[in-house]
Motif scaffolding. Structure first.
Motif, PDB file in Angstrom:
ATOM      1  N   PHE A   8       0.831  -1.196   0.000  1.00  0.00           N
ATOM      2  CA  PHE A   8       0.000   0.000   0.000  1.00  0.00           C
ATOM      3  C   PHE A   8       0.870   1.252   0.000  1.00  0.00           C
ATOM      4  O   PHE A   8       1.970   1.252   0.555  1.00  0.00           O
ATOM      5  N   ASP A  11       0.044   5.547   0.491  1.00  0.00           N
ATOM      6  CA  ASP A  11      -0.946   6.609   0.707  1.00  0.00           C
ATOM      7  C   ASP A  11      -2.362   6.052   0.845  1.00  0.00           C
ATOM      8  O   ASP A  11      -3.315   6.603   0.289  1.00  0.00           O
ATOM      9  N   ARG A  59      -3.730   3.429  -0.419  1.00  0.00           N
ATOM     10  CA  ARG A  59      -4.287   2.662  -1.535  1.00  0.00           C
ATOM     11  C   ARG A  59      -3.379   1.472  -1.837  1.00  0.00           C
ATOM     12  O   ARG A  59      -2.166   1.560  -1.736  1.00  0.00           O
ATOM     13  N   GLU A  60      -4.010   0.375  -2.209  1.00  0.00           N
ATOM     14  CA  GLU A  60      -3.231  -0.803  -2.528  1.00  0.00           C
ATOM     15  C   GLU A  60      -2.595  -0.660  -3.908  1.00  0.00           C
ATOM     16  O   GLU A  60      -3.228  -0.187  -4.852  1.00  0.00           O
ATOM     17  N   GLU A 108      -2.110  -2.724  -6.397  1.00  0.00           N
ATOM     18  CA  GLU A 108      -2.598  -4.051  -6.763  1.00  0.00           C
ATOM     19  C   GLU A 108      -1.686  -4.795  -7.735  1.00  0.00           C
ATOM     20  O   GLU A 108      -1.606  -6.021  -7.696  1.00  0.00           O
TER      21      GLU A 108
END
Length: 95
Positions: A62, A64, A66-67, A69
């Motif tokens: 992650f 910030d 967010r992942e 992905e």
């Protein structure tokens, strides 16, 4: 790090990959969290479902909140390829 004591690839990562000095150095740049799924109870199933996982080992990254992905990782990875993977994560997180 989604981990369980009964997970063979988790143990391989713990014994072979994570102790590698270069891997350990890179991991020092990350905030590490380990989710121990050893008991594999309803709460664990819920967490796995939340992230769309079927079980350990799984490594999610992650930045910030967010992942990243594209950098999800499953199973065993030897030290060299894992160092390269971490370097890619670091670069993506800096963007």
């Amino acid at each position: 790090d989604f981990y369980a004591d009964w997970c063979v690839d988790c143990k391989r990562m713990e014994r072979r990959t994570f102790p590698d000095p270069a891997v350990a150095s890179l991991l020092g740049e990350f905030d590490l969290l380990k989710i121990d799924l050893t008991d594999f109870n309803d709460a664990h199933r819920e967490v796995l479902a939340e992230f769309g996982l079927i079980g350990p080992p799984a490594y999610l990254f992650f930045a910030d909140g967010r992942e990243l992905e594209a950098f999800r990782m499953f199973g065993f990875m030897a030290p060299g390829p894992f160092r390269e993977h971490l370097a890619g994560v670091r670069e993506a997180a800096a963007r």
